[in-house]
Design a protein around this motif. Structure first.
Motif: not given
Length: 396
Positions: A306-313
């Motif tokens: 979640n942290l990676c996905f929200v940060g990257g998006s």
């Protein structure tokens, strides 16, 4: 936002159930080594769908893309029901492929939500839509046991029950998508080549982090139901474990979105990569697929993703020019899901060859490359996007 929210919730419910059951059905018929083939097809469908729906959205609007994507998913779920009843793994694989097309619409809807908000609140918008997955992705696995029992009482194969629920969920998602905005992305006067856009610092960092997060998450999560099944755990235990994992993936998304808006992408992505590494190590240490410790490790795995996905998006939605944003977002999602498809297929191959601890420990090592990239070559903006919000520069 209601259309994006409900579609994401329903589609996540469908995919959570279908992914777990398709792996078990194929594993029982083809052997553990090839159990991930249908689920891999679903991931491939998501990657292909990301490109197709991006193209369709640019020409017909986001509403049309979502409605057609969710409608295709409903057809895929119906085909999977027939395939399970007939014991046809090939048809099940095709059904999962088509189901994945609709999942692409649910994934891309986070960018549609970001377009409704000014730049300094786009992390919140993305986090809100990803959080919608909590309802479906946690509730879906919990329906595995009751839906299979209901199918058995009706005289159908038990494993067909979750796909029946998925067919209903995706059909309702298609209806809900009619409320999505019909806007199209603005066209660039002289569009840059996609390969040049993907090489920009924002796109490069986001791509590396999101691909790694998806690969680690898919590899460790896809093999978990098969490993538990091999150790004698039933669908109830599998459902509880997957529910904890998906709770980690989605439940804290609003918090992650606010962290992104306040601190920027770099700290959020670093925290995500470190969480993924720790979760993979914990999963490797769980003996015999024990439900409680494995559920805890998979919860942390989900939140790291979640942290990676929200940060990257959020990095893509904030730092790319409006006229080029949709193309890069679609290309990044296609790359993320296509590479994750290979991870899904490899997961059960590694599981059969070396066991679940080897698979989880090996996944941990993959975090090193994006960690170095974000630390030394990623974006270095200050909190809140690195500049005060300027209405004159707002892409709306």
């Amino acid at each position: 936002m209601a259309a994006f929210f409900s579609g994401a919730a329903l589609m996540n419910a469908a995919m959570a159930m279908a992914s777990a059951v398709s792996t078990i059905v194929a594993g029982d018929r083809l052997g553990m080594r090839w159990g991930a083939v249908p689920n891999t097809a679903g991931v491939v469908g998501t990657g292909v769908g990301a490109l197709a729906l991006t193209w369709l959205t640019a020409r017909r609007g986001r509403r049309t893309g979502l409605v057609l994507g969710y409608s295709a998913a409903a057809l895929g779920a119906c085909l999977a029901v027939v395939a399970v009843a007939a014991g046809d793994v090939l048809a099940l694989t095709i059904g999962m492929l088509v189901l994945g097309l609709g999942n692409a619409g649910a994934q891309l809807s986070r960018y549609g939500a970001a377009e409704l908000y000014p730049t300094h609140r786009r992390g919140y918008a993305i986090g809100t839509v990803i959080w919608a997955g909590t309802i479906g992705a946690v509730g879906g696995p919990l329906l595995l046991d009751p839906s299979s029992a209901a199918a058995s009482r009706l005289g159908a194969p038990a494993m067909a029950g979750p796909f029946l629920v998925a067919a209903v969920a995706t059909s309702v998602a298609a209806i809900a998508a009619t409320g999505a905005p019909s806007n199209r992305a603005p066209a660039a006067a002289s569009p840059m080549p996609l390969r040049d856009l993907v090489r920009t610092p924002a796109a490069r960092s986001a791509l590396a982090v999101m691909v790694t997060a998806q690969v680690v998450m898919v590899a460790v999560m896809t093999a978990a139901p098969m490993d538990m099944h091999q150790h004698g755990h039933g669908l109830g235990a599998v459902g509880v474990t997957l529910a904890m994992h998906t709770l980690g993936m989605f439940a804290l998304s609003p918090l992650t979105g606010r962290l992104f808006d306040r601190a920027g992408a770099r700290p959020v992505m670093l925290a995500g990569l470190l969480s993924l590494a720790l979760a993979a190590l914990l999963a490797a240490a769980v003996p015999g697929g024990d439900t409680a410790p494995l559920a805890g490790a998979l919860f942390l795995l989900g939140y790291g993703w979640n942290l990676c996905f929200v940060g990257g998006s959020g990095l893509l939605a904030r730092d790319l020019p409006a006229a080029e944003r949709a193309r890069v977002e679609g290309a990044v999602d296609a790359a993320v899901w296509s590479i994750a498809a290979a991870a899904s297929l490899a997961s059960t191959l590694i599981l059969s060859a070396g066991g679940y601890p080897a698979l989880a420990a090996g996944s941990c090592a993959l975090v090193a490359v994006p960690l170095v990239l974000v630390l030394f070559g990623g974006e270095r903006r200050t909190p809140g996007g690195g500049r005060p919000f300027d209405w004159a520069r707002d892409d709306r």
